[in-house]
Design an enzyme around this catalytic site. Sequence first.
Site: not given
Lengths: 158, 276
Positions: B89, B217, B219
Amino acid sequence: MRTYEVELTIPDNTAFTALGALQRLGISSDEIRRTDIYCFDVDAAQVGALDASVRSIETIYNPNKHRLAIVTQRPAGEVWIGDRADDARRAAKTQPTMSGERNIVIAGRRLAGVRSVSRATAWRLRRGGQDVAPEVLAKATAMLLCNPAFQEVVEFET
Amino acid sequence: MSRRVAVIVFPGTNSEEETVRALSAVGLEPILVYPRTGRSALAGFDAYVLPGGFAHEDRIRAGAVAAHDPVMDAIIEAAQTGKFVIGLCNGAQMLLETGLVPGTGALRRPTAAFAPNSSGRFRSVLVHVKLAGDPARSPLTAGFEPDAVFPAWASHGEGRLAAPAQELDRIRRDAHVAFEYCDRNGRVSAAAVPNGSALACAGLMNRAGNVLALMPHPERIAWTFQQRDPAIIAAAHGAAMRALTPAGGIVFFRGLAHALAERSPRPQPQCTGGVR
């Protein structure tokens, strides 16, 4: 055409950060000014209405923290950075009227007689109370102020 | 001995903790690194990750100020020696601002950008991404299945791949697009793209494939309890510890672990379950 300049009357953190970044890049400057430029392609008969509309669209002008001025030409010593002409993003949506015309709409406000609006950010660098040399401003533009992948130096017809 | 991964934290970075957890889960050793860290200390890492957030409040443009931070000089040097560098990002935006990705121009003269979304608005939405081409194109994707699809959170106001037409042609022709937006079944379409990104691009890489910039993202959806897939949720139902195991977006980080393992004769790291 009707072009407006909107400047913060409170401290401009973005300009402050830009100045620091430029100084670290070796650009010799001790003062910076940043303004938002809005250029409307508008029917002459609707200019008055547009002036009133712009003053009431808070996403453009908030009297608590902005100064608004009409610009008749790009001032010397400034660089205007806008979207590339071939970039896909649009600054405002159009909506059709009952008669089938399409008007520009900003923040829900229909702007009659406006065919298009273009935006730019104006930057001015100064040192010792004087504008920096054009080549210094050009270097700052190339190093930081403009991303050529989607931005370019623009000149609006005012 | 684990591979050490530098996770760079700029003022305004906000995704370092979940990035660290995901890297730990795949057997790597993430270390938070701050901008004042010296160049020689930064050189000792096996890989580098620039996590998400709003470094320097995205002032001027997202990633623009961080791209000129001295810590990026060390990152650039590492990338040029072939070390792996990943940007997530805001980190991805920084990598394009430095010109490391796609790497078709001079350093710090970007040829492509993750520019403002076509809507002009910040948008946070669950997306799916898939590998754009041959997994062998990059060591970071070599461990992926060819039709791998994984979820990620697109959460940005500036995620649209933008570049002049000739540059987009070169990006496509030279296979710089690493990941594309798709639906959960792997179908790429305009409807699956949350931000108007050209080429449905969710992730871009350099020619050597060692530097990868991913906008959404992974994660943020890397654990079973975060998944939205009904089958995964049903399988974990009633098994609290299973809910804490890696899933979904963890696939992306396994790619880095696989790439690092392949690079040296050390044993391949196992994916460790649970939270760090």
